[in-house]
Design a protein around this motif. Structure first.
Motif, PDB file in Angstrom:
ATOM      1  N   TYR A  49       0.847  -1.190   0.000  1.00  0.00           N
ATOM      2  CA  TYR A  49       0.000   0.000   0.000  1.00  0.00           C
ATOM      3  C   TYR A  49       0.887   1.246   0.000  1.00  0.00           C
ATOM      4  N   ALA A  51       0.305   5.517   0.311  1.00  0.00           N
ATOM      5  CA  ALA A  51      -0.573   6.673   0.493  1.00  0.00           C
ATOM      6  C   ALA A  51       0.116   7.908  -0.062  1.00  0.00           C
ATOM      7  N   LEU A  61      -4.871   6.589  -2.210  1.00  0.00           N
ATOM      8  CA  LEU A  61      -4.332   5.339  -1.679  1.00  0.00           C
ATOM      9  C   LEU A  61      -4.296   4.322  -2.810  1.00  0.00           C
ATOM     10  N   ALA A  76      -9.593   5.866  -0.417  1.00  0.00           N
ATOM     11  CA  ALA A  76      -8.864   6.395   0.732  1.00  0.00           C
ATOM     12  C   ALA A  76      -9.848   6.670   1.864  1.00  0.00           C
ATOM     13  N   ILE A  93      -2.838  10.790   5.246  1.00  0.00           N
ATOM     14  CA  ILE A  93      -2.807   9.459   5.859  1.00  0.00           C
ATOM     15  C   ILE A  93      -1.459   9.349   6.551  1.00  0.00           C
ATOM     16  N   LEU A  96      -0.525   3.650   8.783  1.00  0.00           N
ATOM     17  CA  LEU A  96      -1.213   2.544   8.126  1.00  0.00           C
ATOM     18  C   LEU A  96      -0.595   1.259   8.647  1.00  0.00           C
ATOM     19  N   ALA A 109      -5.974   2.810   9.783  1.00  0.00           N
ATOM     20  CA  ALA A 109      -5.335   4.020   9.272  1.00  0.00           C
ATOM     21  C   ALA A 109      -5.574   5.170  10.234  1.00  0.00           C
ATOM     22  N   GLY A 123      -8.677  -2.493   2.268  1.00  0.00           N
ATOM     23  CA  GLY A 123      -8.642  -1.110   1.849  1.00  0.00           C
ATOM     24  C   GLY A 123      -9.635  -0.741   0.766  1.00  0.00           C
TER      25      GLY A 123
END
Length: 362
Positions: A49, A51, A61, A76, A93, A96, A109, A123
């Protein structure tokens, strides 16, 4: 198994791979030119992942499936509407983390402003934890390093994944024992020197810069606070301040050994107006006895003049507890393969570094 190190910077995501002792190779960057605020490789399934904070275009995201470099944009975290009114915008963000091994699709998050979000579908969608957002104490939260309060540290208990602990700048330390349904303000003993003396120990007004827990002993926790270093042996309910830590108790980052809760590393600096290394000498501080003593580690680091500042997510340790890495606001990246005894510079010319994370494994 080759170790991988993910570096989120102001201008993209860079991945270094360890190909042998003292040998690291950097691949082609992803999201080149975009500010990367947080990265995660999920140890349960290998999904990755990233961000992004795209300013006018908002927070984004992306996810890449295990073994792939093909990134797909996913939802997101977003604050829900209140009646006809839009919720506040997510500015960043800031954290995470994965849920436990028994929660294969769960992610947590933390954002600016201080929202905690949970996903149970890798997600694809996110839910605001309103039980925390609606706490009356939130009216007293305020910005630390940013203008708004934010959640930057989330610790999921590895043996009881319904236990979630988090730290907020500036809103102190909180704990849930029921996966986020209810919350308790903890953090007794934290001290905010920037407040009037009669408010200095108010738990809701504390500015923890970063909070970590030892995976092998998760009730043993460390905080790098705005004005001090603190340790807890009871899951963050009470904290002991460590005051005699030269050259400085100020900093943003802390990492704890994954098996030894008494071993931790910090990146000290001059606080407030300057925020640069003390005397222009870049060091990492290490304790191996729970904070009774500290060793300044500088072998291989620039000893002046150097003005590299390490942000709160830019110091990490791998699963073995032997390999450390940290990055700086001036684009320096260093790695040590002996717990900080000797440092190797991997790059002096990366963009400003926001986050450094090793791939972790359950």
């Amino acid at each position: 198994m080759n170790q991988k190190l993910r570096i989120g910077t102001r201008k993209g995501l860079f991945v270094y791979e360890r190909t042998g002792k003292g040998r690291w190779r950097c691949g082609e960057p992803d999201f080149l030119g975009d500010p990367v605020s947080m990265v995660l490789r999920d140890p349960r399934n290998g999904n990755k992942y990233t961000a992004l904070n795209l300013g006018h275009f908002g927070v984004k995201l992306h996810r890449a499936e295990s073994g792939s470099r093909e990134w797909t944009e996913i939802d997101a975290p977003k604050f829900p509407k209140s009646g006809d009114e839009d919720g506040p915008a997510v500015d960043l963000i800031w954290e995470l983390v994965p849920g436990g091994a028994d929660q294969p699709d769960t992610l947590w998050a933390g954002t600016i402003p201080g929202g905690l979000f949970k996903s149970t579908d890798r997600g694809e969608s996110w839910t605001l934890i309103e039980s925390l957002w609606n706490r009356p104490e939130r009216a007293n939260w305020f910005g630390g390093g940013y203008d708004k309060p934010g959640i930057h540290s989330i610790c999921v208990h590895p043996n009881n994944t319904r236990c979630v602990r988090l730290a907020i700048s500036c809103g102190g330390v909180w704990e849930s024992q029921d996966a986020g349904d209810n919350w308790t303000q903890t953090g007794q003993g934290l001290r905010a020197a920037f407040l009037p003396p009669d408010q200095a120990y108010n738990p809701v007004s504390q500015d923890p810069h970063r909070m970590v827990s030892c995976p092998a002993s998760p009730d043993h926790m460390w905080i790098q606070h705005h004005n001090g270093i603190f340790r807890s042996d009871d899951g963050g309910h009470s904290w002991t301040e460590l005051t005699d830590v030269p050259p400085s108790v100020f900093g943003f980052a802390v990492a704890v050994h994954p098996q030894d809760p008494n071993t931790a590393w910090f990146a000290p600096a001059i606080k407030d107006e300057r925020r640069v290394p003390v005397d222009g000498k870049l060091i990492i501080n290490r304790t191996r006895d729970g904070g009774k003593s500290f060793t300044a580690l500088s072998n291989g680091l620039p000893q002046g003049p150097a003005y590299d500042l390490t942000y709160r997510h830019s110091l990490d340790v791998d699963d073995s507890g032997d390999i450390l890495a940290f990055g700086s606001t001036t684009g320096g990246l260093w790695v040590s393969e002996d717990q900080g005894g000797h440092w190797q510079c991997l790059s002096e010319h990366l963009p400003p570094i926001y986050v450094v994370r090793f791939d972790k494994h359950f």
